[in-house]
Design an enzyme around this catalytic site. Structure first.
Site, short mmCIF file in Angstrom:
data_model
loop_
_atom_site.label_atom_id
_atom_site.label_comp_id
_atom_site.label_asym_id
_atom_site.label_seq_id
_atom_site.Cartn_x
_atom_site.Cartn_y
_atom_site.Cartn_z
N ASP A 248 35.04 -30.74 19.91
CA ASP A 248 36.18 -31.05 20.76
C ASP A 248 36.23 -32.53 21.10
O ASP A 248 35.26 -33.25 20.95
CB ASP A 248 36.08 -30.26 22.07
N LYS A 270 41.82 -33.81 18.35
CA LYS A 270 42.47 -35.11 18.20
C LYS A 270 43.53 -35.34 19.26
O LYS A 270 44.32 -34.48 19.57
CB LYS A 270 43.15 -35.20 16.83
N MET A 383 40.25 -30.24 35.05
CA MET A 383 41.61 -30.46 34.52
C MET A 383 42.62 -30.62 35.65
O MET A 383 43.70 -30.01 35.63
CB MET A 383 42.00 -29.28 33.60
N1 SAH Z 1 33.48 -26.92 29.35
C1 SAH Z 1 33.64 -28.14 30.08
C2 SAH Z 1 34.99 -28.19 30.75
C3 SAH Z 1 36.15 -28.20 29.82
S1 SAH Z 1 37.69 -28.40 30.65
C4 SAH Z 1 32.50 -28.29 31.10
O1 SAH Z 1 31.74 -27.35 31.31
O2 SAH Z 1 32.35 -29.35 31.66
C5 SAH Z 1 37.89 -30.14 30.58
C6 SAH Z 1 37.73 -30.76 31.94
O3 SAH Z 1 36.36 -30.87 32.27
C7 SAH Z 1 38.27 -32.15 32.07
O4 SAH Z 1 39.66 -32.15 32.29
C8 SAH Z 1 37.53 -32.65 33.28
O5 SAH Z 1 38.08 -32.14 34.46
C9 SAH Z 1 36.18 -31.99 33.10
N2 SAH Z 1 35.19 -32.89 32.46
C10 SAH Z 1 34.62 -32.73 31.26
N3 SAH Z 1 33.72 -33.73 31.03
C11 SAH Z 1 33.75 -34.50 32.12
C12 SAH Z 1 33.05 -35.68 32.50
N4 SAH Z 1 32.14 -36.26 31.70
N5 SAH Z 1 33.32 -36.22 33.71
C13 SAH Z 1 34.21 -35.64 34.53
N6 SAH Z 1 34.90 -34.54 34.22
C14 SAH Z 1 34.68 -33.97 33.03
#
Ligand code: SAH
Length: 462
Positions: A248, A270, A383
């Protein structure tokens, strides 16, 4: 790189070592491991050298070397510890077209001998072009410690078996067979000796030779929030094993670089040039590769069980009987809590924490706003960028105080991490200002530890 590492075939080739003392002996300890024809020249050799000759491990000539002795040799070592003599003899060898080494004299040597980790027939050569011998020794010690001393047996047993294993179709199926042998089955049998390893290999072959076993496998792997060091050891192993990595947008390049060099990397997240690949296409891709017998790593940001559409992908595998497993990762909420120095739960403050998404497939996501607005709740909002105005409006509408503290953690755990403290009435404004470009997590009810006691007016630090 001025010194190019190669493995030289010395079987029955002549190797000349000149010297009669400890330095020559040290080289011979290594050279004896080879099947070369070793000749040692010195007028008055020490007893240990004489003993080696008596044991038929070397041919000892009690005189100085001459041109005829050197001609045609594969390698030449000058090991007298006498710089002038060593250099003179090495020059003679060089003139005769033989690669010469003066022990401990890089400049006078055409080649150097690396530090060697010996698990014959598997050998690891470590060199630093003479710049850091201690480092090379440290690396050697590390490898010696981590590689089973009997590792070579695996390769010895495998060698004559290769022709039989060729009955398994070339490609992922055959690779999977050998991979399993070296990774699990072989090492497990090692402690019981060579015969047990051979037995285990045969058994493994029985289960792999029929085409039904050529079906692949899918590992759903959480890649963590971005910093490669926050990848689990298990995730790393999966990357090392993958035939295909389907990843992803949120997975960082530092992590992708850890994948097996031969693995096919497929980006399904992408942005910029085109829309992200739709879920149906991703499901099809996973199924297609697993059906080809590939070991598929489906790599998702954070933890794959958190807002990762994992179930849809698992359900797509079921009709095809494709096996799968999940490797958890560090979710953005955990990395973000670490970034602001807070725990997600705290006695006397909050006994639960909610993971919310700002939007779902139908649009902005609805939640139990009344309870969230209560003022004593902690929630990690994923998100939440696009929906920040909606979230702000709903919370205020349900009675939340305008000065309810929130934290926005952008790029948690990455080098470009930012932390913004903000009050509820300013939440949407912070996102609209464009200051936050990367993935961001919003904490309701959590502030950076050192901001907790600041006056409200100083809290917003975008
Ligand atoms: N599976 C992922 C979440 C996917 S949804 C997890 O467990 O973290 C995608 C959202 O995750 C983004 O919109 C943001 O809100 C958050 N996110 C993912 N990586 C992040 C990061 N490094 N810093 C802050 N928020 C993050």
């Amino acid at each position: 790189m001025n010194h190019f590492p190669v493995y030289l075939n010395v079987e029955n080739r002549k190797i000349v070592v000149c010297g009669g003392g400890e330095t020559a002996l040290a080289k011979l300890r290594l050279l004896q491991k080879t099947s070369a024809d070793i000749h040692v020249y010195h007028p008055s050799p020490v007893d240990d050298l004489i003993a080696l000759a008596r044991a038929d491990l070397i041919t000892l000539h009690r005189r100085h070397v001459m041109a005829d002795d050197i001609a045609g040799a594969a390698l030449f070592y000058a090991a007298h510890d006498d710089d002038a003599l060593d250099r003179e003899q090495a020059a003679l060898a060089t003139k005769l077209g033989v690669f010469a080494n003066v022990v401990d004299n890089l400049a006078a040597s055409a080649f150097i001998t690396p530090a060697i980790v010996d698990r014959d027939p598997v050998t690891i050569a470590i060199g630093s072009e003479g710049t850091a011998p201690i480092l090379a020794r440290q690396i050697k010690a590390h490898l010696e410690e981590h590689l089973d001393t009997n590792l070579g047996i695996l390769a010895q047993v495998a060698k004559p078996f290769r022709a039989i294993a060729d009955q398994i179709p070339m490609g992922p199926a055959r690779r999977k067979f050998w991979d399993e042998f070296y990774r699990t089955i072989g090492p497990r049998a090692l402690s019981q000796g060579k015969a047990a390893v051979a037995n285990a290999l045969e058994k493994l072959f029985e289960t792999h030779k029929s085409p039904a076993d050529a079906l692949g496998h899918v590992a759903f792997v959480g890649a963590g929030p971005g910093a490669p060091e926050l990848l689990t050891l298990k995730a790393r192993k999966e990357l090392d094993r993958a035939d295909v990595v389907i990843y992803d947008r949120l997975v960082g390049t530092g992590i992708l670089e850890l994948a097996r060099r031969e693995a096919r990397m497929i980006d399904v997240g992408k942005t910029g040039f085109g829309p992200s690949v739709d879920q149906g296409t991703i499901n099809d891709l996973i199924v297609k590769h697993a059906q080809q017998g590939d070991y598929v790593v489906r790599l998702k940001g954070g933890d794959c069980t958190v807002f990762g559409r994992l179930d849809e992908e698992i359900e797509a595998l079921a009709p095809h009987d494709i096996s799968w497993h999940i490797v958890p990762g560090i979710t953005a909420a955990s990395a973000s809590a670490a970034a602001i120095g807070q725990s997600l739960t705290k006695r006397g403050r909050n006994t639960s924490v909610r993971f919310l998404t700002g939007h779902d497939m139908a649009g902005f996501a609805d939640h139990d706003w009344t309870s969230l607005a209560g003022g004593d709740q902690v929630a990690a909002i994923y998100m939440g960028k696009k929906s920040s105005r909606f979230i702000q409006g709903r919370l205020l509408m349900h009675g939340a105080r305008a000065d309810t503290p929130l934290s926005i953690i952008e790029n948690a755990s990455r080098a470009d991490q930012t932390i913004t403290s903000v009050t509820l009435d300013r939440l949407a404004h912070v996102f609209q200002s464009g200051a936050i470009a990367g993935p961001a997590l919003i904490f309701l009810g959590l502030q950076p530890r050192d901001a907790v006691n600041l006056p409200l007016t100083q809290k917003e630090t975008a």
